[in-house]
Write a protein that holds these residues in place. Structure first.
Motif, PDB file in Angstrom:
ATOM      1  N   GLU A  92       0.904  -1.250   0.007  1.00 43.26           N
ATOM      2  CA  GLU A  92      -0.176   0.058   0.057  1.00 43.26           C
ATOM      3  C   GLU A  92       0.894   1.242  -0.081  1.00 43.26           C
ATOM      4  OE1 GLU A  92      -2.472  -0.585   3.478  1.00 43.26           O
ATOM      5  OE2 GLU A  92      -3.831  -2.000   2.679  1.00 43.26           O
ATOM      6  N   ARG A  93       1.998   1.176   0.810  1.00 44.31           N
ATOM      7  CA  ARG A  93       2.544   2.363   0.838  1.00 44.31           C
ATOM      8  C   ARG A  93       3.577   2.736  -0.184  1.00 44.31           C
ATOM      9  NH1 ARG A  93       6.374   2.165   6.606  1.00 44.31           N
ATOM     10  NH2 ARG A  93       4.601   2.623   7.934  1.00 44.31           N
ATOM     11  N   ILE A  94       3.899   1.542  -1.092  1.00 48.05           N
ATOM     12  CA  ILE A  94       4.699   1.866  -2.354  1.00 48.05           C
ATOM     13  C   ILE A  94       3.796   2.344  -3.384  1.00 48.05           C
ATOM     14  CG2 ILE A  94       6.434   0.528  -3.930  1.00 48.05           C
ATOM     15  CD1 ILE A  94       7.079  -1.246  -1.478  1.00 48.05           C
ATOM     16  N   GLY A 105       4.900   9.523  -9.145  1.00 52.07           N
ATOM     17  CA  GLY A 105       4.843   9.263 -10.647  1.00 52.07           C
ATOM     18  C   GLY A 105       5.862   8.117 -11.124  1.00 52.07           C
ATOM     19  N   ARG A 106       6.066   7.482 -10.265  1.00 50.19           N
ATOM     20  CA  ARG A 106       7.208   6.658 -10.360  1.00 50.19           C
ATOM     21  C   ARG A 106       6.661   5.138 -11.197  1.00 50.19           C
ATOM     22  NH1 ARG A 106      11.319   5.922  -5.505  1.00 50.19           N
ATOM     23  NH2 ARG A 106      11.861   4.205  -6.835  1.00 50.19           N
ATOM     24  N   ALA A 107       7.229   5.225 -12.314  1.00 48.94           N
ATOM     25  CA  ALA A 107       6.687   3.857 -13.269  1.00 48.94           C
ATOM     26  C   ALA A 107       7.297   2.660 -13.106  1.00 48.94           C
ATOM     27  CB  ALA A 107       7.440   4.584 -14.864  1.00 48.94           C
ATOM     28  N   ASP A 108       8.544   2.593 -12.146  1.00 49.17           N
ATOM     29  CA  ASP A 108       8.968   1.391 -11.871  1.00 49.17           C
ATOM     30  C   ASP A 108       8.196   0.732 -10.455  1.00 49.17           C
ATOM     31  OD1 ASP A 108       9.718   3.390 -10.004  1.00 49.17           O
ATOM     32  OD2 ASP A 108      11.848   2.417  -9.495  1.00 49.17           O
ATOM     33  N   ASP A 109       7.409   1.555 -10.098  1.00 46.47           N
ATOM     34  CA  ASP A 109       6.671   0.853  -8.881  1.00 46.47           C
ATOM     35  C   ASP A 109       5.432   0.402  -9.208  1.00 46.47           C
ATOM     36  OD1 ASP A 109       8.557   1.496  -6.834  1.00 46.47           O
ATOM     37  OD2 ASP A 109       7.868   3.284  -6.105  1.00 46.47           O
ATOM     38  N   THR A 110       5.375  -0.603 -10.277  1.00 48.17           N
ATOM     39  CA  THR A 110       4.286  -1.478 -10.497  1.00 48.17           C
ATOM     40  C   THR A 110       4.041  -2.454  -9.385  1.00 48.17           C
ATOM     41  OG1 THR A 110       5.458  -3.022 -11.868  1.00 48.17           O
ATOM     42  CG2 THR A 110       4.507  -0.985 -12.916  1.00 48.17           C
ATOM     43  N   PRO A 111       2.989  -3.107  -9.278  1.00 42.68           N
ATOM     44  CA  PRO A 111       2.746  -4.194  -8.248  1.00 42.68           C
ATOM     45  C   PRO A 111       3.774  -5.308  -8.529  1.00 42.68           C
ATOM     46  CG  PRO A 111       0.547  -3.468  -9.048  1.00 42.68           C
ATOM     47  CD  PRO A 111       1.720  -2.610  -9.818  1.00 42.68           C
ATOM     48  N   GLU A 112       4.051  -5.561  -9.886  1.00 40.83           N
ATOM     49  CA  GLU A 112       4.872  -6.849 -10.071  1.00 40.83           C
ATOM     50  C   GLU A 112       6.238  -6.390  -9.773  1.00 40.83           C
ATOM     51  OE1 GLU A 112       2.860  -5.415 -12.407  1.00 40.83           O
ATOM     52  OE2 GLU A 112       1.100  -6.649 -12.608  1.00 40.83           O
ATOM     53  N   ALA A 113       6.660  -5.177 -10.054  1.00 37.39           N
ATOM     54  CA  ALA A 113       8.060  -4.674  -9.759  1.00 37.39           C
ATOM     55  C   ALA A 113       8.277  -4.839  -8.309  1.00 37.39           C
ATOM     56  CB  ALA A 113       8.639  -3.608 -10.575  1.00 37.39           C
ATOM     57  N   ILE A 114       7.360  -4.163  -7.709  1.00 36.04           N
ATOM     58  CA  ILE A 114       7.500  -4.282  -6.182  1.00 36.04           C
ATOM     59  C   ILE A 114       7.517  -5.600  -5.568  1.00 36.04           C
ATOM     60  CG2 ILE A 114       6.296  -3.529  -3.955  1.00 36.04           C
ATOM     61  CD1 ILE A 114       4.806  -1.425  -5.911  1.00 36.04           C
ATOM     62  N   GLU A 115       6.735  -6.723  -6.130  1.00 33.86           N
ATOM     63  CA  GLU A 115       6.644  -7.954  -5.500  1.00 33.86           C
ATOM     64  C   GLU A 115       8.187  -8.548  -5.785  1.00 33.86           C
ATOM     65  OE1 GLU A 115       5.059  -9.988  -3.770  1.00 33.86           O
ATOM     66  OE2 GLU A 115       3.364  -8.829  -3.359  1.00 33.86           O
ATOM     67  N   LYS A 116       8.661  -8.194  -6.963  1.00 38.67           N
ATOM     68  CA  LYS A 116      10.075  -8.775  -7.373  1.00 38.67           C
ATOM     69  C   LYS A 116      11.018  -8.202  -6.503  1.00 38.67           C
ATOM     70  CE  LYS A 116      13.079  -9.522 -11.313  1.00 38.67           C
ATOM     71  NZ  LYS A 116      13.344  -9.324 -12.981  1.00 38.67           N
ATOM     72  N   ARG A 117      11.125  -6.957  -6.259  1.00 35.86           N
ATOM     73  CA  ARG A 117      12.084  -6.228  -5.267  1.00 35.86           C
ATOM     74  C   ARG A 117      11.735  -6.803  -3.980  1.00 35.86           C
ATOM     75  NH1 ARG A 117      10.976  -1.676  -8.521  1.00 35.86           N
ATOM     76  NH2 ARG A 117       9.596  -0.625  -7.047  1.00 35.86           N
ATOM     77  N   LEU A 118      10.641  -6.986  -3.334  1.00 37.68           N
ATOM     78  CA  LEU A 118      10.569  -7.499  -2.018  1.00 37.68           C
ATOM     79  C   LEU A 118      11.065  -8.931  -1.878  1.00 37.68           C
ATOM     80  CD1 LEU A 118       6.881  -6.029  -1.078  1.00 37.68           C
ATOM     81  CD2 LEU A 118       9.405  -5.150  -0.094  1.00 37.68           C
ATOM     82  N   ALA A 119      10.713  -9.811  -2.972  1.00 36.96           N
ATOM     83  CA  ALA A 119      11.317 -10.954  -3.130  1.00 36.96           C
ATOM     84  C   ALA A 119      12.857 -11.185  -3.082  1.00 36.96           C
ATOM     85  CB  ALA A 119      10.637 -11.808  -4.426  1.00 36.96           C
ATOM     86  N   ILE A 120      13.379 -10.300  -3.768  1.00 40.20           N
ATOM     87  CA  ILE A 120      14.791 -10.088  -3.649  1.00 40.20           C
ATOM     88  C   ILE A 120      15.488  -9.938  -2.303  1.00 40.20           C
ATOM     89  CG2 ILE A 120      16.880  -9.149  -4.640  1.00 40.20           C
ATOM     90  CD1 ILE A 120      15.420  -8.715  -7.281  1.00 40.20           C
ATOM     91  N   TYR A 121      14.761  -9.106  -1.737  1.00 41.96           N
ATOM     92  CA  TYR A 121      15.054  -8.496  -0.377  1.00 41.96           C
ATOM     93  C   TYR A 121      14.987  -9.644   0.595  1.00 41.96           C
ATOM     94  CZ  TYR A 121      14.983  -6.359   4.093  1.00 41.96           C
ATOM     95  OH  TYR A 121      15.410  -6.028   5.496  1.00 41.96           O
ATOM     96  N   ASP A 122      13.952 -10.318   0.545  1.00 40.99           N
ATOM     97  CA  ASP A 122      13.465 -11.404   1.543  1.00 40.99           C
ATOM     98  C   ASP A 122      14.707 -12.562   1.232  1.00 40.99           C
ATOM     99  OD1 ASP A 122      11.082 -10.474   2.462  1.00 40.99           O
ATOM    100  OD2 ASP A 122      10.103 -11.749   1.030  1.00 40.99           O
TER     101      ASP A 122
END
Length: 188
Positions: free
Chosen positions: A122-124, A132-149
């Motif tokens: 929700e925050r992202i 207006g960040r185009a790189d913050d799509t739900p798919e991109a966010i999930e990918k970055r969070l998975a890499i973080y995890d």
């Protein structure tokens, strides 16, 4: 005071790092800012980093480490820093230890901000809408969070073994979170 701030994207690292930097009169050093600054100023390290990012590749650990080492050697970081976005993997933990050992320093505290995945999303999404960040799509966010995890979250274990990790819930009132961090750092 030499601090790291860790946590998944959207946990409030940048916000808390800026507040803590002001409180402790130390620089908030973001690896993203280091990259942008070096690329903008066309430094040799900036040109090297850009050669990777222009191809859509990640900047190798060796180059990132060199950029961090250069930044930590600057005068404003002599009495401490809060590092945001580095280290992101085990090799970078080793490199940071080497960098700091050369100057007789060490990481004194690691602030690990935690947050529920739903709140992070929700925050992202809200940030993407506002900025207006185009790189913050739900798919991109999930990918970055998975890499973080997978890669970054386990690093807290290495620092926990040193007894320097402070776990703080990143959800709540801004001032309360900051107060919890300050109080926790005093006990470290």
């Amino acid at each position: 005071m030499n601090l790291l701030i860790m946590g998944p994207q959207g946990s409030g690292k940048g916000t808390q790092a800026a507040l803590l930097a002001k409180k402790y009169d130390i620089p908030h050093i973001s690896t993203g800012d280091i990259f942008r600054e070096n690329m903008k100023n066309d430094t040799e390290l900036g040109k090297l980093a850009k050669s990777y990012t222009d191809k859509g590749e990640l900047v190798p650990d060796s180059v990132t480490g060199d950029l961090v080492e250069d930044r930590l050697a600057q005068a404003d970081a002599a009495k401490g820093f809060i590092l945001d976005g580095y280290p992101r993997n085990a090799a970078q933990v080793e490199r940071l230890d080497e960098i700091l050992t050369k100057s007789g320093r060490k990481v004194e505290g690691v602030i690990n901000l935690t947050a529920d995945r739903t709140v992070l999303m929700e925050r992202i999404a809200k940030r993407a809408e506002i900025e207006g960040r185009a790189d913050d799509t739900p798919e991109a966010i999930e990918k970055r969070l998975a890499i973080y995890d997978k890669e970054t979250a386990p690093l807290t274990k290495a620092y926990a073994e040193r007894g320097i990790v402070l776990e703080v819930n990143g959800i709540g009132e801004l001032d309360e979170i900051t107060q919890a961090i300050v109080k926790g750092l005093e006990s470290l």
